[in-house]
Design a protein around this motif. Sequence first.
Motif, PDB file in Angstrom:
ATOM      1  N   LEU A 220      -0.226  -3.434  -0.707  1.00  0.00           N
ATOM      2  CA  LEU A 220       0.208  -2.544  -1.773  1.00  0.00           C
ATOM      3  C   LEU A 220      -0.988  -1.979  -2.539  1.00  0.00           C
ATOM      4  CD1 LEU A 220       3.149  -3.132  -4.232  1.00  0.00           C
ATOM      5  CD2 LEU A 220       0.913  -2.438  -5.110  1.00  0.00           C
ATOM      6  N   LEU A 221      -1.892  -2.847  -2.939  1.00  0.00           N
ATOM      7  CA  LEU A 221      -3.044  -2.416  -3.721  1.00  0.00           C
ATOM      8  C   LEU A 221      -3.920  -1.436  -2.951  1.00  0.00           C
ATOM      9  CD1 LEU A 221      -3.971  -5.867  -5.279  1.00  0.00           C
ATOM     10  CD2 LEU A 221      -2.986  -3.920  -6.500  1.00  0.00           C
ATOM     11  N   GLN A 222      -4.031  -1.644  -1.653  1.00  0.00           N
ATOM     12  CA  GLN A 222      -4.891  -0.793  -0.825  1.00  0.00           C
ATOM     13  C   GLN A 222      -4.229   0.538  -0.470  1.00  0.00           C
ATOM     14  OE1 GLN A 222      -5.746  -3.376   2.481  1.00  0.00           O
ATOM     15  NE2 GLN A 222      -6.998  -4.768   1.254  1.00  0.00           N
ATOM     16  N   ALA A 223      -2.891   0.587  -0.498  1.00  0.00           N
ATOM     17  CA  ALA A 223      -2.184   1.784  -0.033  1.00  0.00           C
ATOM     18  C   ALA A 223      -1.666   2.674  -1.152  1.00  0.00           C
ATOM     19  CB  ALA A 223      -1.017   1.382   0.863  1.00  0.00           C
ATOM     20  N   ALA A 224      -1.372   2.105  -2.325  1.00  0.00           N
ATOM     21  CA  ALA A 224      -0.653   2.850  -3.366  1.00  0.00           C
ATOM     22  C   ALA A 224      -1.570   3.751  -4.189  1.00  0.00           C
ATOM     23  CB  ALA A 224       0.085   1.886  -4.277  1.00  0.00           C
ATOM     24  N   ASP A 225      -1.095   4.956  -4.446  1.00  0.00           N
ATOM     25  CA  ASP A 225      -1.775   5.860  -5.370  1.00  0.00           C
ATOM     26  C   ASP A 225      -1.419   5.517  -6.816  1.00  0.00           C
ATOM     27  OD1 ASP A 225      -2.899   7.881  -3.360  1.00  0.00           O
ATOM     28  OD2 ASP A 225      -0.772   7.840  -2.832  1.00  0.00           O
ATOM     29  N   ILE A 226      -0.226   4.961  -7.004  1.00  0.00           N
ATOM     30  CA  ILE A 226       0.209   4.469  -8.313  1.00  0.00           C
ATOM     31  C   ILE A 226       0.655   3.028  -8.144  1.00  0.00           C
ATOM     32  CG2 ILE A 226       1.850   4.725 -10.212  1.00  0.00           C
ATOM     33  CD1 ILE A 226       2.138   7.668  -9.454  1.00  0.00           C
ATOM     34  N   VAL A 227       0.079   2.123  -8.913  1.00  0.00           N
ATOM     35  CA  VAL A 227       0.448   0.703  -8.889  1.00  0.00           C
ATOM     36  C   VAL A 227       1.114   0.386 -10.220  1.00  0.00           C
ATOM     37  CG1 VAL A 227      -0.407  -1.667  -8.804  1.00  0.00           C
ATOM     38  CG2 VAL A 227      -1.432   0.082  -7.327  1.00  0.00           C
ATOM     39  N   SER A 228       2.373  -0.033 -10.164  1.00  0.00           N
ATOM     40  CA  SER A 228       3.146  -0.274 -11.388  1.00  0.00           C
ATOM     41  C   SER A 228       3.627  -1.718 -11.426  1.00  0.00           C
ATOM     42  CB  SER A 228       4.336   0.688 -11.443  1.00  0.00           C
ATOM     43  OG  SER A 228       4.958   0.655 -12.706  1.00  0.00           O
ATOM     44  N   ARG A 250      -7.204   1.775  -4.543  1.00  0.00           N
ATOM     45  CA  ARG A 250      -7.730   3.008  -3.962  1.00  0.00           C
ATOM     46  C   ARG A 250      -8.507   3.833  -4.995  1.00  0.00           C
ATOM     47  NH1 ARG A 250      -5.151   5.458   0.418  1.00  0.00           N
ATOM     48  NH2 ARG A 250      -5.333   7.472  -0.655  1.00  0.00           N
ATOM     49  N   PRO A 251      -9.551   4.546  -4.551  1.00  0.00           N
ATOM     50  CA  PRO A 251     -10.182   5.526  -5.443  1.00  0.00           C
ATOM     51  C   PRO A 251      -9.141   6.572  -5.862  1.00  0.00           C
ATOM     52  CG  PRO A 251     -11.546   5.119  -3.512  1.00  0.00           C
ATOM     53  CD  PRO A 251     -10.233   4.441  -3.256  1.00  0.00           C
ATOM     54  N   GLY A 252      -9.154   6.936  -7.132  1.00  0.00           N
ATOM     55  CA  GLY A 252      -8.197   7.914  -7.631  1.00  0.00           C
ATOM     56  C   GLY A 252      -6.853   7.339  -8.017  1.00  0.00           C
ATOM     57  N   SER A 253      -6.664   6.035  -7.858  1.00  0.00           N
ATOM     58  CA  SER A 253      -5.366   5.408  -8.132  1.00  0.00           C
ATOM     59  C   SER A 253      -5.126   5.236  -9.631  1.00  0.00           C
ATOM     60  CB  SER A 253      -5.263   4.059  -7.431  1.00  0.00           C
ATOM     61  OG  SER A 253      -6.285   3.191  -7.888  1.00  0.00           O
TER      62      SER A 253
END
Length: 344
Positions: A220-228, A250-253
């Motif tokens: 999840l942490l490596q794939a998500a653009d938004i982590v909620s 991710r960069p830009g997350s």
Amino acid sequence: MYKALVFADRFFTPAVFEQATSQVPFWEGVQRVYYDLGWPEVPFCYGERLREYVPYPQEALKEVEEAEILVTQMGLVDEHLLQHAPRLQAVGCLRSGPVNVDHEALERRGIPLFFAPERSVEAVAEFTVGLFIAARRGIVRACREAFLGIWSQSSYFDYALAPLPLSQVTVGLIGFGKIARRVAQLLGPFRVREVVSYDPFVPQEDMAMYGVRKVSLEELLQAADIVSLHVRYTGENRKMIGEREFRMMRPGSIFVNTSRGELVDEEALVRALQRGVPAFACIDTCCEEPWCGKHPLADLQNVILTPHIAGASRSTVESAALEIAQAIGRYFEEAYLFGKKEAR
């Protein structure tokens, strides 16, 4: 006639509870005595066992002596108060997690505790999705610049810096309880690229019903653009998101927390935001509330920081008041039917 002592405040007002009880016939035979504890103008206190509470006035100790019912939202319900309540038969708390109530003391007396675990689902889910949009589109930053007299249009119409639409974004939900499920539903019309979730207690089949794919926390942490973050704080999961987890993003997350501040290592979050990964954070809950002076996150430009207001909707308190009024009414009526309580 029964008597109810009600610890009201500026959000859970007497008018709100009167409206709720007017819909439940049982309460026609209940005398209600209100104390306004002044929250949120009066801040929370924190004790060794109970937390996020507002103390009751000493006069309440006398008033509770003849009460069969006690209703609170933020008011403290401790053993000292219960020792002065020999007739008490039920306690209602208008919170999703009644951390201000001494559960053990109630259990020793055999007194049931009714609370409202789903009271803020809609409000918090709406607020969370609002943060997703505000963060990705730079709404708060643009507003700050405008207030400073800066016409910053050119920086937003730079193709290299312009954000992707939500339809090209992956959203990761840590925890998949009621609020996370509602967030997933609200994201539906935006047609986000994918919603993934990490929750070891929820099977893939349940997530699939909401169009969500179950993954590990690392994925999840490596794939998500938004982590909620949508996890209930237990004490054992303190700082479950820290240096290691932020370095995996991710960069830009974007990192969003509308759950509980204690779940996040705030010092690690500050360092991560200074490094630039995550690129932005939306924080509604902090480890220490209220803040003592300026919060460290407030010095950063890549943060939206709000004072624990995700649940601040009329629907939150109105639905909770009705739920508690109905639950207590059913309890007394069923107890009467089965001969466990005196008739009114």
